[in-house]
Design a protein around this motif. Structure first.
Motif, PDB file in Angstrom:
ATOM      1  N   VAL A  31      12.437  27.755  46.274  1.00 55.46           N
ATOM      2  CA  VAL A  31      13.780  27.205  46.161  1.00 55.46           C
ATOM      3  C   VAL A  31      13.637  25.702  45.993  1.00 55.46           C
ATOM      4  CG1 VAL A  31      14.047  26.946  48.664  1.00 55.46           C
ATOM      5  CG2 VAL A  31      16.079  27.146  47.230  1.00 55.46           C
ATOM      6  N   THR A  32      14.500  25.123  45.159  1.00 58.79           N
ATOM      7  CA  THR A  32      14.422  23.684  44.893  1.00 58.79           C
ATOM      8  C   THR A  32      15.622  22.981  45.516  1.00 58.79           C
ATOM      9  OG1 THR A  32      13.187  23.998  42.845  1.00 58.79           O
ATOM     10  CG2 THR A  32      14.333  21.901  43.120  1.00 58.79           C
ATOM     11  N   LEU A  33      15.318  21.998  46.341  1.00 53.60           N
ATOM     12  CA  LEU A  33      16.338  21.244  47.070  1.00 53.60           C
ATOM     13  C   LEU A  33      16.429  19.824  46.538  1.00 53.60           C
ATOM     14  CD1 LEU A  33      18.199  20.664  49.572  1.00 53.60           C
ATOM     15  CD2 LEU A  33      16.100  20.171  50.848  1.00 53.60           C
ATOM     16  N   TYR A  34      17.629  19.428  46.076  1.00 57.47           N
ATOM     17  CA  TYR A  34      17.913  18.038  45.738  1.00 57.47           C
ATOM     18  C   TYR A  34      18.649  17.446  46.932  1.00 57.47           C
ATOM     19  CZ  TYR A  34      16.897  18.433  40.684  1.00 57.47           C
ATOM     20  OH  TYR A  34      16.287  18.601  39.456  1.00 57.47           O
ATOM     21  N   THR A  35      18.160  16.341  47.485  1.00 57.01           N
ATOM     22  CA  THR A  35      18.758  15.812  48.705  1.00 57.01           C
ATOM     23  C   THR A  35      18.785  14.292  48.726  1.00 57.01           C
ATOM     24  OG1 THR A  35      18.559  15.739  51.129  1.00 57.01           O
ATOM     25  CG2 THR A  35      16.517  15.980  49.888  1.00 57.01           C
ATOM     26  N   THR A  36      19.839  13.760  49.329  1.00 59.07           N
ATOM     27  CA  THR A  36      19.926  12.317  49.568  1.00 59.07           C
ATOM     28  C   THR A  36      19.577  11.999  51.016  1.00 59.07           C
ATOM     29  OG1 THR A  36      22.283  12.398  50.164  1.00 59.07           O
ATOM     30  CG2 THR A  36      21.755  12.093  47.833  1.00 59.07           C
ATOM     31  N   ARG A  37      19.249  13.013  51.795  1.00 57.36           N
ATOM     32  CA  ARG A  37      18.846  12.800  53.179  1.00 57.36           C
ATOM     33  C   ARG A  37      17.391  12.363  53.216  1.00 57.36           C
ATOM     34  NH1 ARG A  37      21.363  15.659  58.029  1.00 57.36           N
ATOM     35  NH2 ARG A  37      21.007  13.479  58.557  1.00 57.36           N
ATOM     36  N   GLU A  38      17.061  11.518  54.202  1.00 57.30           N
ATOM     37  CA  GLU A  38      15.683  11.059  54.336  1.00 57.30           C
ATOM     38  C   GLU A  38      14.766  12.257  54.547  1.00 57.30           C
ATOM     39  OE1 GLU A  38      15.143   7.977  57.244  1.00 57.30           O
ATOM     40  OE2 GLU A  38      17.182   7.252  56.948  1.00 57.30           O
TER      41      GLU A  38
ATOM     42  N   ASN B 287      10.759  23.237  47.283  1.00 53.29           N
ATOM     43  CA  ASN B 287      10.427  22.068  46.458  1.00 53.29           C
ATOM     44  C   ASN B 287      11.504  21.017  46.693  1.00 53.29           C
ATOM     45  OD1 ASN B 287       8.282  23.575  45.150  1.00 53.29           O
ATOM     46  ND2 ASN B 287       9.887  24.617  43.998  1.00 53.29           N
ATOM     47  N   THR B 288      11.145  19.920  47.331  1.00 50.26           N
ATOM     48  CA  THR B 288      12.126  18.905  47.710  1.00 50.26           C
ATOM     49  C   THR B 288      12.103  17.728  46.745  1.00 50.26           C
ATOM     50  OG1 THR B 288      11.816  19.505  50.034  1.00 50.26           O
ATOM     51  CG2 THR B 288      12.933  17.426  49.574  1.00 50.26           C
ATOM     52  N   VAL B 289      13.275  17.377  46.245  1.00 46.99           N
ATOM     53  CA  VAL B 289      13.435  16.208  45.379  1.00 46.99           C
ATOM     54  C   VAL B 289      14.375  15.243  46.083  1.00 46.99           C
ATOM     55  CG1 VAL B 289      14.180  15.357  43.129  1.00 46.99           C
ATOM     56  CG2 VAL B 289      13.102  17.610  43.308  1.00 46.99           C
ATOM     57  N   PHE B 290      13.830  14.112  46.551  1.00 44.13           N
ATOM     58  CA  PHE B 290      14.638  13.114  47.261  1.00 44.13           C
ATOM     59  C   PHE B 290      15.223  12.125  46.270  1.00 44.13           C
ATOM     60  CE2 PHE B 290      14.695   8.853  49.362  1.00 44.13           C
ATOM     61  CZ  PHE B 290      15.816   9.082  50.150  1.00 44.13           C
ATOM     62  N   LEU B 291      16.546  11.974  46.329  1.00 45.19           N
ATOM     63  CA  LEU B 291      17.256  11.069  45.427  1.00 45.19           C
ATOM     64  C   LEU B 291      18.144  10.154  46.268  1.00 45.19           C
ATOM     65  CD1 LEU B 291      18.355  13.806  42.883  1.00 45.19           C
ATOM     66  CD2 LEU B 291      16.644  12.048  42.435  1.00 45.19           C
ATOM     67  N   LYS B 292      17.725   8.920  46.433  1.00 39.58           N
ATOM     68  CA  LYS B 292      18.525   7.988  47.222  1.00 39.58           C
ATOM     69  C   LYS B 292      19.861   7.725  46.540  1.00 39.58           C
ATOM     70  CE  LYS B 292      18.334   3.514  49.555  1.00 39.58           C
ATOM     71  NZ  LYS B 292      17.524   2.304  49.832  1.00 39.58           N
ATOM     72  N   ASP B 293      19.839   7.632  45.222  1.00 38.27           N
ATOM     73  CA  ASP B 293      21.060   7.396  44.440  1.00 38.27           C
ATOM     74  C   ASP B 293      21.031   8.282  43.197  1.00 38.27           C
ATOM     75  OD1 ASP B 293      22.161   5.076  45.989  1.00 38.27           O
ATOM     76  OD2 ASP B 293      20.284   4.136  45.314  1.00 38.27           O
TER      77      ASP B 293
ATOM     78  N   PRO C 126      16.830  22.650  37.637  1.00 34.20           N
ATOM     79  CA  PRO C 126      16.096  23.521  38.559  1.00 34.20           C
ATOM     80  C   PRO C 126      16.682  23.515  39.967  1.00 34.20           C
ATOM     81  CG  PRO C 126      14.948  21.446  38.345  1.00 34.20           C
ATOM     82  CD  PRO C 126      16.127  21.376  37.408  1.00 34.20           C
ATOM     83  N   ALA C 127      17.695  22.689  40.200  1.00 32.96           N
ATOM     84  CA  ALA C 127      18.248  22.548  41.544  1.00 32.96           C
ATOM     85  C   ALA C 127      18.914  23.829  42.016  1.00 32.96           C
ATOM     86  CB  ALA C 127      19.253  21.394  41.574  1.00 32.96           C
ATOM     87  N   ASP C 128      18.581  24.262  43.222  1.00 30.73           N
ATOM     88  CA  ASP C 128      19.224  25.412  43.849  1.00 30.73           C
ATOM     89  C   ASP C 128      20.194  24.972  44.938  1.00 30.73           C
ATOM     90  OD1 ASP C 128      17.728  27.573  42.503  1.00 30.73           O
ATOM     91  OD2 ASP C 128      16.010  26.729  43.548  1.00 30.73           O
ATOM     92  N   VAL C 129      19.783  23.972  45.725  1.00 32.66           N
ATOM     93  CA  VAL C 129      20.599  23.470  46.833  1.00 32.66           C
ATOM     94  C   VAL C 129      20.801  21.974  46.654  1.00 32.66           C
ATOM     95  CG1 VAL C 129      20.720  23.109  49.322  1.00 32.66           C
ATOM     96  CG2 VAL C 129      19.772  25.238  48.420  1.00 32.66           C
TER      97      VAL C 129
END
Length: 376
Positions: A61-68, A88-94, A108-111
């Motif tokens: 599962v692929t997670l896009y997140t703005t959380r640290e 699979n974590t993708v961190f996006l501050k902005d 590819p984002a799931d969450v």
């Protein structure tokens, strides 16, 4: 006749020519022989490219997140260990919305997980999420902490409270009171541009409208003891330093500071303050900031996305309280009225405040940043 390599595998599927060498096939003069030769070439190329044989891909599962990342990684590790699903974590501050929108149906984002509910609402309004059917979510999360059709739901809440000098007596307070001239030169707060404060301003707009909110903001500015800057814990630091008497900050930092090592700066700051739960004069509700999540519209692994989000709910608690490291479990247990006898007294005090905030919907005031409205 034996099959030559690397064409042995091809020979095995070319019934009834199961042991014919490729050279034999190519020398066959009939149309059937030419067709078989062509088929052999296709199968050979496919074999080299890894098309044959097919193998099942591991669940992920692929997670896009703005959380640290550091704050959520322990939770993700536990999920993977229990489910076998790789995250699979993708961190996006902005730029989360812009990226998902640009990727479109190929994303590819799931969450999608955000530290600010306003950003989550923006994703919903942009049509980048989808409803999530989950009995577990419906049972665990109150309706006012979920979007329509479960387009989003809260993962954590933080009450926006007041830190005050523990050596002084303070009356019960409304947020509106912070603009009273009696607090001139005594108020501390972080930048007004931070999402924690812009959401509070949005709540004030929902309560009182634009004109009164502007007057309130001007009163706050006039009462500042120093420039609106730093973080929430700096409010406690500056109360200890005698710079201000009262300030606006999030509830969960109290647990962090009061449970810090004796003699540390954080412990000194925590020991210097008392916590006041303010309300809005009109609704009698306490403002909360929310972190939340949603299933992406084009999620290629929707089943795993729902699994991941359900795993964040835990076995008992109604909503995860946003505290860090060991404080998280202690506060969580208290707020859900579960036993946590091992928690130190400072955590019991902080948890009691949080329980008071979330125990009844009638005392919770929820306003989404950039979406003026009142719930609860």
């Amino acid at each position: 006749m034996t099959c030559s390599k690397p064409f042995a595998r091809v020979c095995e599927v070319l019934i009834p020519f199961r042991c014919l060498d490729r050279n034999v096939i190519l020398s066959h003069s009939s149309n059937k022989g030419r067709m078989l030769a062509r088929f052999a070439q296709i199968l050979t190329v496919s074999t080299y490219l890894g098309v044959l044989p097919a193998t099942a891909a591991a669940a992920e599962v692929t997670l896009y997140t703005t959380r640290e990342p550091g704050l959520i990684q322990p939770l993700l590790n536990t999920f993977t260990a229990q489910s076998g699903v790789k995250v699979n974590t993708v961190f996006l501050k902005d730029g989360l919305l812009e990226r998902v929108k640009a990727e479109g149906s190929r994303s590819p984002a799931d969450v999608l997980m955000t530290v600010d509910v306003g950003a989550l609402v923006d994703l919903v309004q942009a049509g980048l999420t989808q409803p999530m059917k989950s009995a577990a979510v419906n049972a665990a999360i109150p309706a006012h902490l979920r979007g329509a059709d479960n387009q989003w739901f809260a993962l954590s809440i933080r009450a926006r409270v007041l830190y005050a000098d523990k050596n002084q007596k303070f009356p019960a307070m409304h947020y509106e009171d912070l603009a009273d001239p009696r607090w001139k030169g005594k108020l501390c707060i972080r930048s007004g541009q931070h999402p924690y404060n812009t959401a509070l301003v949005a709540a004030m707009l929902a309560q009182h409208g634009e004109a009164k909110t502007e007057t309130w903001l001007r009163g706050l500015k006039n009462n500042l003891a120093r420039k609106a800057t730093g973080g929430d814990r700096d409010v406690a630091r500056d109360i200890l330093g005698g710079i201000c008497d009262i300030g606006v900050a999030n509830s969960y930092y109290v647990g962090q500071m009061k449970a810090a090592a004796p003699g540390s700066d954080n412990r000194k700051w925590g020991d210097a303050i008392q916590v006041i739960r303010p309300t809005f004069a009109k609704s009698n509700g306490t403002h909360i900031n929310i972190s939340g999540a949603a299933v992406a519209k084009y999620a290629p692994n929707k089943t795993q996305a729902v699994q991941l989000l359900e795993s964040t709910l835990g076995p008992r608690h109604p909503v995860t309280l946003d505290a860090k490291e060991e404080q998280a479990m202690a506060l969580l247990a208290f707020a859900s009225r579960a036993p946590a006898s091992s928690a130190p007294q400072p955590l019991r005090e902080a948890a009691g405040l949080l329980q008071e905030v979330i125990q009844g919907q009638d005392v919770v005031h929820l306003v989404c940043q950039r979406q003026v409205g009142v719930a609860g």
